[in-house]
Write a protein that holds these residues in place. Structure first.
Motif, mmCIF file in Angstrom:
data_model
loop_
_atom_site.group_PDB
_atom_site.id
_atom_site.type_symbol
_atom_site.label_atom_id
_atom_site.label_comp_id
_atom_site.label_asym_id
_atom_site.label_seq_id
_atom_site.Cartn_x
_atom_site.Cartn_y
_atom_site.Cartn_z
ATOM 1 N N SER A 113 1.590 6.721 -6.942
ATOM 2 C CA SER A 113 0.501 7.455 -7.575
ATOM 3 C C SER A 113 -0.127 8.536 -6.699
ATOM 4 O O SER A 113 -1.014 9.247 -7.161
ATOM 5 C CB SER A 113 -0.590 6.473 -8.010
ATOM 6 N N GLY A 114 0.319 8.665 -5.452
ATOM 7 C CA GLY A 114 -0.259 9.667 -4.559
ATOM 8 C C GLY A 114 0.392 11.025 -4.707
ATOM 9 O O GLY A 114 1.364 11.194 -5.438
ATOM 10 N N CYS A 116 -8.978 12.568 -0.890
ATOM 11 C CA CYS A 116 -7.890 13.191 -0.122
ATOM 12 C C CYS A 116 -7.859 12.765 1.345
ATOM 13 O O CYS A 116 -6.889 13.039 2.038
ATOM 14 C CB CYS A 116 -7.962 14.707 -0.241
ATOM 15 N N LYS A 117 -8.893 12.077 1.818
ATOM 16 C CA LYS A 117 -8.892 11.606 3.211
ATOM 17 C C LYS A 117 -8.182 10.267 3.370
ATOM 18 O O LYS A 117 -7.967 9.809 4.481
ATOM 19 C CB LYS A 117 -10.316 11.528 3.747
ATOM 20 N N LYS A 118 -7.830 9.637 2.260
ATOM 21 C CA LYS A 118 -7.044 8.400 2.299
ATOM 22 C C LYS A 118 -5.586 8.782 2.116
ATOM 23 O O LYS A 118 -5.222 9.342 1.083
ATOM 24 C CB LYS A 118 -7.500 7.433 1.210
ATOM 25 N N PHE A 119 -4.776 8.466 3.125
ATOM 26 C CA PHE A 119 -3.393 8.912 3.108
ATOM 27 C C PHE A 119 -2.495 7.950 3.876
ATOM 28 O O PHE A 119 -2.973 7.079 4.603
ATOM 29 C CB PHE A 119 -3.289 10.309 3.737
ATOM 30 N N PHE A 128 1.372 11.313 1.940
ATOM 31 C CA PHE A 128 0.926 11.004 0.581
ATOM 32 C C PHE A 128 -0.568 10.742 0.654
ATOM 33 O O PHE A 128 -1.018 9.921 1.452
ATOM 34 C CB PHE A 128 1.614 9.740 0.042
ATOM 35 N N TYR A 129 -1.339 11.440 -0.172
ATOM 36 C CA TYR A 129 -2.787 11.196 -0.213
ATOM 37 C C TYR A 129 -3.215 10.843 -1.631
ATOM 38 O O TYR A 129 -2.518 11.137 -2.594
ATOM 39 C CB TYR A 129 -3.570 12.397 0.320
ATOM 40 N N LYS A 184 0.839 -1.193 0.000
ATOM 41 C CA LYS A 184 0.000 0.000 0.000
ATOM 42 C C LYS A 184 0.881 1.253 0.000
ATOM 43 O O LYS A 184 0.607 2.212 -0.736
ATOM 44 C CB LYS A 184 -0.914 -0.003 1.226
ATOM 45 N N ARG A 185 1.947 1.253 0.787
ATOM 46 C CA ARG A 185 2.872 2.388 0.843
ATOM 47 C C ARG A 185 3.500 2.624 -0.532
ATOM 48 O O ARG A 185 3.583 3.754 -1.009
ATOM 49 C CB ARG A 185 3.962 2.136 1.889
#
Length: 130
Positions: A32-33, A92-95, A86-87, A25-26
């Motif tokens: 792409s974040g 934008c709330k997923k970071f 990174f979001y 995930k990181r």
């Protein structure tokens, strides 16, 4: 068959899988974040873990204040600490917090999980020997 060893094997596989999923995930967020500066605006205690409350502003000027979903004990961050975030552009709330501390925690899950799997495997092999 010894149920404790099977339980150890299951726990080890779960820990390893959890750690690997966080690592992947990181990598995906970094690929792409969008990277911005953030700050740990507060620390929330829940059970035995401490979760940082992260504040940052998106490139579009949206202020985001969210609890980071990965807690630690003791707290890996302190209130007022400046961090990189990174979001996801589409939400934008997923970071993720881009910090070595977070990476170490993820690798620790994998390392402990693999160690438990190896120990359980050793006992399973020992039990199956004639």
């Amino acid at each position: 068959m010894n149920y404790i060893v099977m339980y150890m094997l299951a726990v080890g596989l779960l820990l390893t899988g959890f750690g690997l999923s966080k690592i992947f995930k990181r990598k995906q967020y970094k690929r792409s974040g969008i990277k911005v500066d953030g700050i740990v605006s507060d620390i929330v205690a829940s059970g035995r873990n401490y979760y940082p409350i992260v504040s940052y502003e998106t490139l579009d000027g949206v202020e985001v204040v969210e609890e980071y979903p990965l807690g630690t004990s003791p707290s890996a961050f302190r209130k007022g600490e400046r961090i990189a975030v990174f979001y996801k552009q589409e939400n934008c709330k997923k970071f993720i917090i881009d910090a070595k501390k977070s990476e170490y925690i993820e690798f620790a899950f994998v390392a402990v999980g693999v160690l438990v799997v190896v120990i359980a495997g050793f006992y399973l092999i020992k039990e199956w020997q004639f």
